[in-house]
Design a protein around this motif. Structure first.
Motif, PDB file in Angstrom:
ATOM      1  N   ALA A   1    -130.920 -35.842  62.398  1.00  0.00           N
ATOM      2  CA  ALA A   1    -131.313 -34.708  61.571  1.00  0.00           C
ATOM      3  C   ALA A   1    -131.447 -35.116  60.115  1.00  0.00           C
ATOM      4  O   ALA A   1    -130.693 -35.954  59.616  1.00  0.00           O
ATOM      5  CB  ALA A   1    -130.290 -33.593  61.686  1.00  0.00           C
TER       6      ALA A   1
ATOM      7  N   SER B   1    -136.659 -26.025  65.258  1.00  0.00           N
ATOM      8  CA  SER B   1    -136.631 -27.346  64.612  1.00  0.00           C
ATOM      9  C   SER B   1    -136.869 -28.465  65.619  1.00  0.00           C
ATOM     10  O   SER B   1    -136.168 -29.479  65.625  1.00  0.00           O
ATOM     11  CB  SER B   1    -135.293 -27.574  63.888  1.00  0.00           C
ATOM     12  OG  SER B   1    -135.044 -26.558  62.952  1.00  0.00           O
TER      13      SER B   1
ATOM     14  N   SER C   1    -121.442 -26.037  68.345  1.00  0.00           N
ATOM     15  CA  SER C   1    -121.392 -26.395  66.932  1.00  0.00           C
ATOM     16  C   SER C   1    -119.985 -26.727  66.449  1.00  0.00           C
ATOM     17  O   SER C   1    -119.778 -27.745  65.802  1.00  0.00           O
ATOM     18  CB  SER C   1    -121.964 -25.259  66.087  1.00  0.00           C
ATOM     19  OG  SER C   1    -121.238 -24.066  66.322  1.00  0.00           O
TER      20      SER C   1
ATOM     21  N   TYR D   1    -124.673 -26.566  63.903  1.00  0.00           N
ATOM     22  CA  TYR D   1    -125.606 -26.023  64.895  1.00  0.00           C
ATOM     23  C   TYR D   1    -125.247 -26.435  66.319  1.00  0.00           C
ATOM     24  O   TYR D   1    -124.719 -27.525  66.546  1.00  0.00           O
ATOM     25  CB  TYR D   1    -127.022 -26.514  64.602  1.00  0.00           C
ATOM     26  CG  TYR D   1    -127.613 -25.969  63.337  1.00  0.00           C
ATOM     27  CD1 TYR D   1    -127.357 -26.586  62.126  1.00  0.00           C
ATOM     28  CD2 TYR D   1    -128.428 -24.838  63.355  1.00  0.00           C
ATOM     29  CE1 TYR D   1    -127.888 -26.082  60.942  1.00  0.00           C
ATOM     30  CE2 TYR D   1    -128.968 -24.338  62.187  1.00  0.00           C
ATOM     31  CZ  TYR D   1    -128.698 -24.962  60.988  1.00  0.00           C
ATOM     32  OH  TYR D   1    -129.223 -24.469  59.829  1.00  0.00           O
ATOM     33  N   TYR D   2    -125.568 -25.538  67.260  1.00  0.00           N
ATOM     34  CA  TYR D   2    -125.689 -25.952  68.644  1.00  0.00           C
ATOM     35  C   TYR D   2    -126.957 -26.808  68.719  1.00  0.00           C
ATOM     36  O   TYR D   2    -127.995 -26.442  68.168  1.00  0.00           O
ATOM     37  CB  TYR D   2    -125.862 -24.754  69.570  1.00  0.00           C
ATOM     38  CG  TYR D   2    -124.619 -23.963  69.852  1.00  0.00           C
ATOM     39  CD1 TYR D   2    -124.041 -23.147  68.880  1.00  0.00           C
ATOM     40  CD2 TYR D   2    -124.033 -23.983  71.126  1.00  0.00           C
ATOM     41  CE1 TYR D   2    -122.908 -22.398  69.156  1.00  0.00           C
ATOM     42  CE2 TYR D   2    -122.904 -23.230  71.404  1.00  0.00           C
ATOM     43  CZ  TYR D   2    -122.351 -22.449  70.423  1.00  0.00           C
ATOM     44  OH  TYR D   2    -121.233 -21.708  70.702  1.00  0.00           O
ATOM     45  N   ILE D   3    -126.864 -27.919  69.429  1.00  0.00           N
ATOM     46  CA  ILE D   3    -128.022 -28.787  69.617  1.00  0.00           C
ATOM     47  C   ILE D   3    -128.277 -28.949  71.105  1.00  0.00           C
ATOM     48  O   ILE D   3    -127.355 -29.245  71.867  1.00  0.00           O
ATOM     49  CB  ILE D   3    -127.805 -30.174  68.984  1.00  0.00           C
ATOM     50  CG1 ILE D   3    -127.534 -30.049  67.485  1.00  0.00           C
ATOM     51  CG2 ILE D   3    -129.018 -31.067  69.238  1.00  0.00           C
ATOM     52  CD1 ILE D   3    -128.679 -29.462  66.684  1.00  0.00           C
TER      53      ILE D   3
ATOM     54  N   LEU E   1    -126.129 -31.291  61.061  1.00  0.00           N
ATOM     55  CA  LEU E   1    -126.175 -30.955  62.470  1.00  0.00           C
ATOM     56  C   LEU E   1    -124.911 -30.272  62.968  1.00  0.00           C
ATOM     57  O   LEU E   1    -124.963 -29.502  63.916  1.00  0.00           O
ATOM     58  CB  LEU E   1    -126.376 -32.229  63.303  1.00  0.00           C
ATOM     59  CG  LEU E   1    -127.792 -32.642  63.691  1.00  0.00           C
ATOM     60  CD1 LEU E   1    -127.753 -33.883  64.540  1.00  0.00           C
ATOM     61  CD2 LEU E   1    -128.519 -31.519  64.389  1.00  0.00           C
TER      62      LEU E   1
ATOM     63  N   THR F   1    -132.496 -27.215  67.678  1.00  0.00           N
ATOM     64  CA  THR F   1    -131.325 -26.395  67.373  1.00  0.00           C
ATOM     65  C   THR F   1    -131.361 -25.136  68.237  1.00  0.00           C
ATOM     66  O   THR F   1    -132.432 -24.636  68.602  1.00  0.00           O
ATOM     67  CB  THR F   1    -131.300 -25.998  65.889  1.00  0.00           C
ATOM     68  OG1 THR F   1    -132.509 -25.296  65.568  1.00  0.00           O
ATOM     69  CG2 THR F   1    -131.209 -27.232  64.997  1.00  0.00           C
TER      70      THR F   1
END
Length: 128
Positions: free
Chosen positions: A24, A117, A53, A32-34, A29, A98
């Motif tokens: 990122a 994103s 996250s 955020y949940y990724i 990052l 995200t």
């Protein structure tokens, strides 16, 4: 500028391993949940894994559970997807994005809200 960049794809034989990276820039990052997604030719994009996250809880689709591992390195602002015991059906373009949230819903992996994103993707080909 908020941006995610995937890397690490390639050609691997069945049973082999790859580690994908999702780096990122422009944001942290760890807030955020990724999620990792994949799209094979002629098929819809599917979610395969997610990491939460705040406490790094991980979730997996049934198709990859026990073979793939998602992890986060906050110092490098990067999320990884370690893929082991790869199968030809894992062949796809892999993306990270995200998410608002993710988890197991009625026993199946899923996510909430629209992914955001998106990166450009990285090709994974599993073939002998």
């Amino acid at each position: 500028q908020v941006q995610l960049v995937e890397s690490g794809g390639g050609l691997v034989q069945p049973g082999g391993s790859l580690r994908l990276s999702c780096a990122a820039s422009g944001f942290a990052l760890d807030y955020y949940y990724i999620g990792w997604f994949r799209q094979a030719p002629g098929k819809e994009r599917e979610g395969v894994s997610c990491i939460s996250s705040s406490d790094d809880i991980t979730y997996y689709a049934d198709s990859v559970k026990g073979r793939f591992t998602i992890s986060r390195d906050n110092a490098k602002n990067t999320v990884y997807l370690q893929m082991n015991s790869l199968k030809p059906e894992d062949t796809a373009v892999y993306y990270c994005a995200t998410l608002k949230g993710c988890g197991y819903y009625s026993g199946k992996y899923g996510y909430t809200g629209q992914p955001d994103s998106w990166g450009q993707g990285t090709q994974v080909t599993v073939s002998s």
